[in-house]
Design a protein around this motif. Structure first.
Motif, mmCIF file in Angstrom:
data_model
loop_
_atom_site.group_PDB
_atom_site.id
_atom_site.type_symbol
_atom_site.label_atom_id
_atom_site.label_comp_id
_atom_site.label_asym_id
_atom_site.label_seq_id
_atom_site.Cartn_x
_atom_site.Cartn_y
_atom_site.Cartn_z
ATOM 1 N N GLU A 49 39.689 -1.971 42.152
ATOM 2 C CA GLU A 49 39.836 -3.391 41.829
ATOM 3 C C GLU A 49 39.888 -3.609 40.322
ATOM 4 O OE1 GLU A 49 36.530 -6.168 42.423
ATOM 5 O OE2 GLU A 49 35.299 -4.450 43.008
ATOM 6 N N ASP A 50 40.368 -4.779 39.934
ATOM 7 C CA ASP A 50 40.518 -5.125 38.524
ATOM 8 C C ASP A 50 39.143 -5.454 37.937
ATOM 9 O OD1 ASP A 50 41.153 -6.107 36.033
ATOM 10 O OD2 ASP A 50 42.840 -7.322 36.728
ATOM 11 N N TRP A 108 38.767 -2.755 52.339
ATOM 12 C CA TRP A 108 38.187 -1.824 51.366
ATOM 13 C C TRP A 108 37.809 -0.507 52.039
ATOM 14 C CZ3 TRP A 108 39.160 -2.433 46.579
ATOM 15 C CH2 TRP A 108 39.182 -3.691 45.972
ATOM 16 N N TYR A 120 37.101 -14.501 44.817
ATOM 17 C CA TYR A 120 37.503 -13.490 43.841
ATOM 18 C C TYR A 120 37.887 -12.172 44.516
ATOM 19 C CZ TYR A 120 35.970 -16.221 39.780
ATOM 20 O OH TYR A 120 35.842 -17.175 38.807
ATOM 21 N N ASP A 121 37.490 -11.989 45.762
ATOM 22 C CA ASP A 121 37.769 -10.732 46.462
ATOM 23 C C ASP A 121 39.189 -10.767 47.005
ATOM 24 O OD1 ASP A 121 37.136 -8.206 47.313
ATOM 25 O OD2 ASP A 121 35.249 -8.825 48.229
ATOM 26 N N CYS A 122 39.988 -9.792 46.605
ATOM 27 C CA CYS A 122 41.386 -9.759 47.042
ATOM 28 C C CYS A 122 41.538 -9.138 48.423
ATOM 29 C CB CYS A 122 42.241 -9.006 46.023
ATOM 30 S SG CYS A 122 41.688 -7.315 45.680
ATOM 31 N N TRP A 123 40.532 -8.390 48.884
ATOM 32 C CA TRP A 123 40.581 -7.735 50.188
ATOM 33 C C TRP A 123 39.327 -8.049 50.987
ATOM 34 C CZ3 TRP A 123 42.409 -2.122 48.581
ATOM 35 C CH2 TRP A 123 43.784 -2.166 48.300
ATOM 36 N N ILE A 175 31.404 -2.730 42.438
ATOM 37 C CA ILE A 175 32.775 -2.814 41.944
ATOM 38 C C ILE A 175 33.527 -1.575 42.406
ATOM 39 C CG2 ILE A 175 31.954 -1.916 39.705
ATOM 40 C CD1 ILE A 175 34.455 -3.200 38.450
ATOM 41 N N PHE A 207 36.367 -8.823 38.205
ATOM 42 C CA PHE A 207 34.973 -8.642 38.621
ATOM 43 C C PHE A 207 34.016 -9.253 37.596
ATOM 44 C CE2 PHE A 207 31.039 -6.115 39.028
ATOM 45 C CZ PHE A 207 30.762 -6.341 40.362
#
Length: 260
Positions: free
Chosen positions: A146-147, A41, A33-36, A142, A151
């Motif tokens: 991020e979206d 970050w 689920y983590d885009c980065w 969070i 999350f």
């Protein structure tokens, strides 16, 4: 506020709760689920032309009491809430982020930023005050960039996995605690001898070394057979009285597909 590496002598609090009735949620976190990456970050705190790294704005689930060391460890739980934080660092060893609480403070100042004495020429300015530091897992953090919908899906996914794991753990604990009653079918001597004969018939095995382990393996086979019988008994009782044993979840059975 520039971000600096944490000092080894500085007190930093971890947020683990050793008396929690649940398994740690971070065990079931899905990093897909983590885009980065953590490095990506933290790179958000870089400013062009500056060597300082600023805290990355985020929210973290932290204890309400900053000094949790003073809390009675025998308490069943601590009070937690979401706090504004600045993300300072990441540890690859413990896979957690170092965050610092941020407290908002508003005051009245004049146009030059000095304390306002004249009521006609004053304005309200919000300032940030740094608080306690904590190490937190990603599932409790969070980032502002991020979206939040993704999350929430991430938390729901972890909660679902933990619920299944705890149900399976409780089910197998019930099976392990069941006594083996008289009258329950046991593995017969002929079948046990046949298993041993076929297991020792492999040419590449060193029989002299295996002979020392045969008795232990035989005990394990008998134990697993008895445990399987107890599972059948427990499954039948739970399925016949679902209201009485609603706290026990019988695992889904893998049904082999019929070959063509």
């Amino acid at each position: 506020i520039p971000r600096h590496p944490s000092n080894g002598g500085e007190h930093v609090t971890t947020t683990d709760n050793p008396v929690s009735p649940h398994l740690p949620l971070e065990i079931f976190d899905n990093e897909d689920y983590d885009c980065w990456t953590p490095e990506d970050w933290l790179a958000l705190g870089k400013e062009e032309g500056s060597i300082d790294l600023k805290p990355v704005p985020a929210k973290a689930l932290l204890p309400i009491d900053d000094d949790i060391a003073s809390v009675d460890p025998n308490r069943s739980s601590l009070g937690y809430s979401w706090h504004l934080v600045g993300v300072l660092d990441y540890s690859k060893e413990i896979c957690q982020y170092l965050v610092q609480k941020v407290h908002q403070n508003s005051k009245l100042t004049d146009e030059e930023g000095n304390p306002a004495l004249n009521k006609k020429h004053r304005k309200r300015v919000n300032t940030m005050i740094a608080g306690a530091k904590f190490w937190v897992p990603r599932i409790r953090l969070i980032f502002s960039a991020e979206d939040p919908r993704v999350f929430v899906e991430r938390i729901q996914f972890a909660l679902h996995l933990r619920e299944n794991a705890e149900a399976l753990s409780f089910y197998h604990s019930c099976v392990d605690c069941m006594p083996f009653c008289r009258g329950t079918p046991t593995i017969d001597t002929h079948t046990l001898r046949l298993i041993k004969t076929r297991a020792l018939s492999t040419p590449v095995l060193r029989l002299r070394s295996l002979e020392r382990c045969v008795e232990d393996v035989e005990k394990l086979v008998i134990h697993e057979y008895e445990r399987t019988m107890n599972r059948l008994v427990l499954d039948k009782v739970v399925e016949s009285q679902p209201e009485k044993f609603s706290h026990i979840t019988v695992p889904l059975k893998d049904v082999p597909t019929q070959g063509k």
